[in-house]
Each structure stands twice: as C-alpha cells, then as structure tokens.
Design a protein around this motif. Structure first.
Motif, mmCIF file in Angstrom:
data_model
loop_
_atom_site.group_PDB
_atom_site.id
_atom_site.type_symbol
_atom_site.label_atom_id
_atom_site.label_comp_id
_atom_site.label_asym_id
_atom_site.label_seq_id
_atom_site.Cartn_x
_atom_site.Cartn_y
_atom_site.Cartn_z
ATOM 1 N N ASN A 188 0.855 -1.190 0.000
ATOM 2 C CA ASN A 188 0.000 0.000 0.000
ATOM 3 C C ASN A 188 0.892 1.241 0.000
ATOM 4 O O ASN A 188 1.616 1.488 0.970
ATOM 5 N N LEU A 189 0.829 2.005 -1.091
ATOM 6 C CA LEU A 189 1.700 3.169 -1.241
ATOM 7 C C LEU A 189 1.393 4.245 -0.202
ATOM 8 O O LEU A 189 2.294 4.913 0.308
ATOM 9 N N GLU A 190 0.123 4.387 0.134
ATOM 10 C CA GLU A 190 -0.267 5.396 1.121
ATOM 11 C C GLU A 190 0.319 5.077 2.496
ATOM 12 O O GLU A 190 0.791 5.978 3.208
ATOM 13 N N ASP A 191 0.334 3.812 2.852
ATOM 14 C CA ASP A 191 0.890 3.411 4.139
ATOM 15 C C ASP A 191 2.410 3.586 4.158
ATOM 16 O O ASP A 191 2.991 3.965 5.185
ATOM 17 N N ILE A 192 3.069 3.329 3.024
ATOM 18 C CA ILE A 192 4.509 3.535 2.929
ATOM 19 C C ILE A 192 4.847 5.014 3.090
ATOM 20 O O ILE A 192 5.792 5.381 3.805
ATOM 21 N N THR A 193 4.048 5.884 2.459
ATOM 22 C CA THR A 193 4.255 7.328 2.591
ATOM 23 C C THR A 193 4.052 7.779 4.032
ATOM 24 O O THR A 193 4.799 8.618 4.550
ATOM 25 N N LYS A 194 3.075 7.198 4.676
ATOM 26 C CA LYS A 194 2.800 7.521 6.073
ATOM 27 C C LYS A 194 3.983 7.126 6.963
ATOM 28 O O LYS A 194 4.366 7.872 7.876
ATOM 29 N N THR A 195 4.573 5.964 6.674
ATOM 30 C CA THR A 195 5.729 5.508 7.441
ATOM 31 C C THR A 195 6.926 6.423 7.219
ATOM 32 O O THR A 195 7.682 6.740 8.153
ATOM 33 N N LYS A 196 7.115 6.879 5.987
ATOM 34 C CA LYS A 196 8.201 7.811 5.688
ATOM 35 C C LYS A 196 8.034 9.118 6.467
ATOM 36 O O LYS A 196 9.013 9.649 7.023
ATOM 37 N N CYS A 197 6.814 9.614 6.520
ATOM 38 C CA CYS A 197 6.553 10.860 7.248
ATOM 39 C C CYS A 197 6.829 10.687 8.736
ATOM 40 O O CYS A 197 7.364 11.592 9.394
ATOM 41 N N PHE A 198 6.465 9.534 9.259
ATOM 42 C CA PHE A 198 6.723 9.266 10.674
ATOM 43 C C PHE A 198 8.217 9.244 10.965
ATOM 44 O O PHE A 198 8.686 9.835 11.939
ATOM 45 N N LEU A 199 8.993 8.551 10.104
ATOM 46 C CA LEU A 199 10.428 8.490 10.305
ATOM 47 C C LEU A 199 11.077 9.864 10.139
ATOM 48 O O LEU A 199 12.024 10.211 10.859
#
Length: 314
Positions: A68-79
């Motif tokens: 899921n690309l949206e979840d990957i983007t969310k993880t990047k923002c968190f990091l």
C-alpha cells in the motif's frame, strides 16, 4: 536535555554507538505500530486489515516495502518526524548491490563492486577464466612460501566474501580461500587470482528473482567428504530456492570429523534443515503462506535412508 546529550555522544563518539542507535530506531518503529521479527531482529513488520509493510534495517540504511503506497508514505513521514531522513526513491542500489526491475522479475548484481575489485588488484586487463577454481587442486596450510604482506590477501578474500551475496557459484572457492587468512601462502594467492580472472569473464553476473513461479521451498545439499587435508573434516554445501529464485546458499567446513561419506551427507542434511526452518519463520513474518512441505534433495542413498527411518539414527 541530559538524555539527548548522552544519546548524541553515544551515537558519534563511543563504542556502543550502533547499539544505542538501534535501540532508538527500534523503539520509534514500535511506537509506530511495527513489530520486530523474532527470526531476524533487523526486520520490522506491520500488518493490519490486509495492509502489509516491511522495514529492513542495516545500521542507518533502511529498505521499506509494502502493498500500500499510502501506508509507505505515512511511514516515511513518521520516520522524517523523528530522524533526519534522506529518501532515495525506488530501490536501485543498496550496500553495493544493484537492483534492476523488468517484466521477467528483479535482478541483483554487484557489477560496480566487482569492477572495483578488479581495478584495485590490477586484473581489469587479465585473461578471463571459465572456472573459479581448478577441479583437482587441494590447498593446504604448509604448501608454498608465506606471503610477505598477508594483509593484501586478507583484504582481497574479505571483498570476495561480500561478492558471494549475488554470486552463489563463487561460494565454494571463496570458502576454501578464507581458511588460510592467518598464514596465507603463494598457492593461496594464486588460487585467489584464479577467482579474479573468473570474475573478469562476466563482472555483471548476478541472480534473477523471477516474477512468476510457485512459492515452494526446495533445497539441495551435498558434502565433500574429508576434503580438508589439514583437519580431515568434510565440507557442507547447500542452496535453497523459493520457486525458481535462489534465496539462500552456503559452504562451510563441518565442526566434527565424519568417518564415512554417509555421516558427512547426513550432517549436511541436518544443517540444511536448520536453514529451511529459519526461512519458513521468515516467510511467515513476511506474510507469505507456505502450506506445502519443503523439499530437500540429497544424492546419498544411505543418508536418505537414515533420515527417513528414525530407528537407524544411532
């Protein structure tokens, strides 16, 4: 304030830098909902409502994958909110490994790394060899003259070991060379040069992870009985495939002396079974269902008979 100051010092000035950094990163990932794999502590996974995300850590380099690309983007923002993060985009180069995608699958190679080894050793213009090692040559600890500069040999073999990440067929030859790191001699260096000439033939050779194929574990194992003339220990070798993709391979000298080829083959099967079991746990963590039994192939009938009949284990 004091805690942050100590953390900064431990990250950049003390021996426990890597441990402190990993504790900091892992605690942040767990706060984001990731779970640490029990099979591989550098792997973090998140699985909820069909959305799967995996994060693999090597010191301060991270591979992030998911469905899921949206979840990957969310993880990047968190990091990014917790660390200074540099997004390298789609995975193309990681720790010397070149990754390329096509309609056939994903290819992995170390062409740049291999060319650097050839250039540093002066073998860029050497005559290529069709084989990484001579078939009937047996190296020992006493043959030939000692090298004046052993560090050069150690550095070369260390770099060749890292090259076996994408070149399984070099594993056996490099394993033999690594046994003479303490007191390398001239025949050992000549054998290492033979490996370099083989690399010169195809520096971009690597492995292909096919796009299509069943996700079934198949393992092949073998043993070279009493190969080492110095210790008379046998050598274990195995290669494990997931479908048509090679995912694990190894060559290692056995820890005990086998008094028959059947015992050497049986120990090889046992070592391979341990690796298969570990891979099954990894596949489970990666949300890959592997319901069928893994297949283990061995060419020794006596070892197969002992393995399939528990009454003969003694």
């Amino acid at each position: 304030m004091g805690y942050n100051s100590k953390l900064h010092k431990s990250l950049y000035g003390l021996k426990q830098a890597s441990r402190q950094w990993f504790l900091k990163l892992s605690s942040a990932l767990k706060l984001a909902g990731f779970k640490q794999s029990w099979s591989d502590y550098s792997l973090f996974i998140q699985n909820h409502q069909g959305i799967f995300t995996a994060l693999l850590v090597y010191v301060d380099d991270v591979i992030l994958a998911g469905n899921n690309l949206e979840d990957i983007t969310k993880t990047k923002c968190f990091l990014s909110s917790h660390f200074k993060l540099k997004d390298m985009g789609q995975l193309k180069y990681f720790l010397g490994i070149e990754i390329a995608r096509s309609k056939h699958g994903i290819s992995l190679c170390q062409r740049k790394y291999a060319l650097e080894i050839l250039e540093d050793t002066g073998f860029l213009g050497a005559k290529p060899s069709r084989f990484p090692a001579e078939q009937n040559v047996t190296l020992t600890q006493e043959d030939g003259d000692l090298l004046k500069d052993a560090s050069q040999y150690r550095r070369l073999v260390g770099r060749l070991i890292y090259l076996t990440i994408t070149r399984p067929y070099l594993t056996y030859a490099v394993h033999i060379l690594s046994q003479f790191m303490d007191k390398p001699r001239q025949p050992h260096l000549e054998a290492a040069h033979k490996v370099l000439r083989y690399i010169k033939q195809a520096p971009g050779q690597g492995i292909l992870l096919p796009l299509k194929g069943s996700l079934e574990l198949r393992a092949y194992c073998d043993a070279d009985w009493a190969r080492c003339k110095d210790t008379r220990r046998s050598t274990t070798g195995y290669c494990i495939f997931l479908g048509h993709a090679p995912i694990s391979w190894k060559t290692k000298k056995q820890s005990t002396v086998s008094r028959s080829s059947a015992k050497a083959e049986y120990r090889s099967m046992a070592t391979t079974c341990c690796e298969i079991t570990w891979l099954q746990y990894i596949l489970k963590d990666l949300n890959v269902k592997h319901e069928q039994l893994a297949k283990l192939f061995c060419d020794n009938k006596v070892a197969i008979h002992i393995a399939s009949n528990p009454v003969f284990h003694e």
